[in-house]
Design a protein around this motif. Structure first.
Motif, short mmCIF file in Angstrom:
data_model
loop_
_atom_site.label_atom_id
_atom_site.label_comp_id
_atom_site.label_asym_id
_atom_site.label_seq_id
_atom_site.Cartn_x
_atom_site.Cartn_y
_atom_site.Cartn_z
N GLU A 1 -4.15 45.12 12.93
CA GLU A 1 -5.62 45.62 12.11
C GLU A 1 -6.36 44.31 12.39
N CYS A 2 -7.63 44.25 12.78
CA CYS A 2 -8.51 43.12 12.77
C CYS A 2 -9.63 43.47 12.27
N ASN A 3 -10.77 42.54 12.40
CA ASN A 3 -12.15 42.92 11.80
C ASN A 3 -13.00 42.45 13.02
N ARG B 1 -10.77 47.26 12.66
CA ARG B 1 -10.47 47.69 14.03
C ARG B 1 -9.07 47.74 14.17
N TYR B 2 -8.32 48.61 14.85
CA TYR B 2 -7.07 48.89 15.32
C TYR B 2 -6.92 48.40 16.76
N VAL B 3 -6.43 47.06 16.92
CA VAL B 3 -6.62 46.73 18.47
C VAL B 3 -5.06 46.54 18.89
N ILE B 4 -5.33 47.23 20.20
CA ILE B 4 -3.88 47.27 21.11
C ILE B 4 -3.84 45.92 21.51
N HIS C 1 -9.74 48.18 21.06
CA HIS C 1 -9.40 49.06 19.82
C HIS C 1 -9.47 50.48 19.91
N LEU C 2 -8.61 51.14 19.17
CA LEU C 2 -8.61 52.73 18.97
C LEU C 2 -9.94 53.22 18.82
N ALA C 3 -10.36 54.15 19.36
CA ALA C 3 -11.56 54.93 18.93
C ALA C 3 -11.50 55.41 17.70
N ASP C 4 -12.81 55.36 16.61
CA ASP C 4 -12.70 55.92 15.53
C ASP C 4 -13.09 57.49 15.46
#
Length: 81
Positions: free
Chosen positions: A27-29, A37-40, A57-60
């Motif tokens: 989890e990043c900003n 944002r949830y970043v791979i 990042h994963l798509a919302d």
């Protein structure tokens, strides 16, 4: 439209990290909006410690609403074929 070499190299790195069990979801900003944002990320080590390499990042929401294939109306080649 051809996929650029740098994108192919990054994808190869991502596949290698997945194969080796070196992926993380963090989890990043967002640097601009501040939104979460949830970043791979690939995780590695060097002599200084752990290296985290973000890939995207994963798509919302529904990712099918976020992207168009290249040949769709409004896609990169605009053909709509």
């Amino acid at each position: 439209m051809a996929i650029p070499d740098h994108a192919r190299a990054n994808f190869s790195t991502l596949l290698r990290a997945a194969r080796d069990g070196n992926l993380a979801l963090m989890e990043c900003n967002d640097a601009i909006t501040g939104e979460p944002r949830y970043v791979i990320c690939a995780v590695g080590r060097d002599r200084r410690g752990i290296i985290i390499t973000p890939f995207g990042h994963l798509a919302d929401g529904n990712p099918y609403d976020a992207y168009l294939p290249p040949d769709a109306p409004g896609g990169p080649d605009g053909s709509g074929a």
